[in-house]
Motif scaffolding. Structure first.
Motif, mmCIF file in Angstrom:
data_model
loop_
_atom_site.group_PDB
_atom_site.id
_atom_site.type_symbol
_atom_site.label_atom_id
_atom_site.label_comp_id
_atom_site.label_asym_id
_atom_site.label_seq_id
_atom_site.Cartn_x
_atom_site.Cartn_y
_atom_site.Cartn_z
ATOM 1 N N VAL A 1 -52.512 50.498 87.152
ATOM 2 C CA VAL A 1 -53.272 51.245 88.149
ATOM 3 C C VAL A 1 -53.845 52.506 87.512
ATOM 4 O O VAL A 1 -53.134 53.231 86.820
ATOM 5 N N THR A 2 -55.131 52.749 87.741
ATOM 6 C CA THR A 2 -55.750 54.006 87.325
ATOM 7 C C THR A 2 -55.771 54.913 88.540
ATOM 8 O O THR A 2 -56.321 54.556 89.581
ATOM 9 N N ARG A 3 -55.130 56.079 88.434
ATOM 10 C CA ARG A 3 -55.011 57.002 89.561
ATOM 11 C C ARG A 3 -55.747 58.299 89.222
ATOM 12 O O ARG A 3 -55.412 58.977 88.261
ATOM 13 N N PHE A 4 -56.774 58.613 90.020
ATOM 14 C CA PHE A 4 -57.527 59.866 89.877
ATOM 15 C C PHE A 4 -56.951 60.883 90.845
ATOM 16 O O PHE A 4 -56.957 60.651 92.057
ATOM 17 N N HIS A 5 -56.451 61.996 90.332
ATOM 18 C CA HIS A 5 -55.905 63.056 91.179
ATOM 19 C C HIS A 5 -57.015 64.080 91.430
ATOM 20 O O HIS A 5 -57.638 64.567 90.482
ATOM 21 N N ILE B 1 -56.060 62.291 85.345
ATOM 22 C CA ILE B 1 -56.120 60.834 85.477
ATOM 23 C C ILE B 1 -54.793 60.295 84.968
ATOM 24 O O ILE B 1 -54.286 60.735 83.934
ATOM 25 N N GLU B 2 -54.245 59.343 85.694
ATOM 26 C CA GLU B 2 -52.941 58.787 85.342
ATOM 27 C C GLU B 2 -53.076 57.259 85.243
ATOM 28 O O GLU B 2 -53.679 56.625 86.107
ATOM 29 N N PHE B 3 -52.533 56.674 84.179
ATOM 30 C CA PHE B 3 -52.549 55.224 83.980
ATOM 31 C C PHE B 3 -51.110 54.732 84.007
ATOM 32 O O PHE B 3 -50.363 54.962 83.065
ATOM 33 N N THR B 4 -50.707 54.067 85.107
ATOM 34 C CA THR B 4 -49.341 53.560 85.212
ATOM 35 C C THR B 4 -49.341 52.185 85.870
ATOM 36 O O THR B 4 -49.989 51.983 86.895
ATOM 37 N N GLY C 1 -63.157 47.574 86.054
ATOM 38 C CA GLY C 1 -62.789 46.402 85.260
ATOM 39 C C GLY C 1 -61.794 45.573 86.049
ATOM 40 O O GLY C 1 -62.033 45.236 87.204
ATOM 41 N N LEU C 2 -60.660 45.258 85.443
ATOM 42 C CA LEU C 2 -59.618 44.491 86.131
ATOM 43 C C LEU C 2 -58.496 45.383 86.651
ATOM 44 O O LEU C 2 -57.520 44.884 87.201
ATOM 45 N N ARG C 3 -58.641 46.696 86.468
ATOM 46 C CA ARG C 3 -57.586 47.628 86.885
ATOM 47 C C ARG C 3 -57.794 48.114 88.317
ATOM 48 O O ARG C 3 -58.897 48.460 88.708
ATOM 49 N N GLN C 4 -56.716 48.141 89.078
ATOM 50 C CA GLN C 4 -56.743 48.704 90.422
ATOM 51 C C GLN C 4 -56.979 50.208 90.295
ATOM 52 O O GLN C 4 -56.449 50.859 89.388
ATOM 53 N N THR C 5 -57.776 50.787 91.201
ATOM 54 C CA THR C 5 -58.100 52.205 91.142
ATOM 55 C C THR C 5 -57.693 52.879 92.449
ATOM 56 O O THR C 5 -57.975 52.366 93.529
ATOM 57 N N VAL C 6 -57.024 54.022 92.318
ATOM 58 C CA VAL C 6 -56.545 54.790 93.468
ATOM 59 C C VAL C 6 -57.008 56.227 93.298
ATOM 60 O O VAL C 6 -56.956 56.781 92.204
#
Length: 86
Positions: A26-30, A20-23, A64-69
């Motif tokens: 954006v929260t990005r699930f690999h 999982i990456e937080f940048t 929440g308020l974070r974009q998720t990819v």
């Protein structure tokens, strides 16, 4: 996140989470496919050879308020049964 949680949260089956990456908000699930589930997209045969992969990103529901990819490594395979390379 286990494969069950990926399925329940995002509807993703037969893939496992690698990190999982937080940048930048954006929260990005690999994710990548489970080794046993790789098959030919044309005929469904599991008699395939992996020929690399292609990275794709898909928008998911926000947490929440974070974009998720969801960042997936989609396998490129060559089928021994039908001869297709995809």
């Amino acid at each position: 996140m286990s494969t069950t949680l990926l399925h329940q949260s995002f509807g993703i089956r037969d893939y496992r989470q690698t990190r999982i990456e937080f940048t930048g908000g954006v929260t990005r699930f690999h994710v990548e496919p489970s080794e046993k589930k790789v098959c030919c997209p044309m005929c469904g045969s599991r008699n395939v050879i992996r020929r690399g992969f292609k990275r794709r990103e898909f928008q998911a529901s926000p947490i929440g308020l974070r974009q998720t990819v969801v960042a997936a490594a989609l396998p490129r395979v060559q089928c021994h049964d039908c001869g297709t390379t995809r």
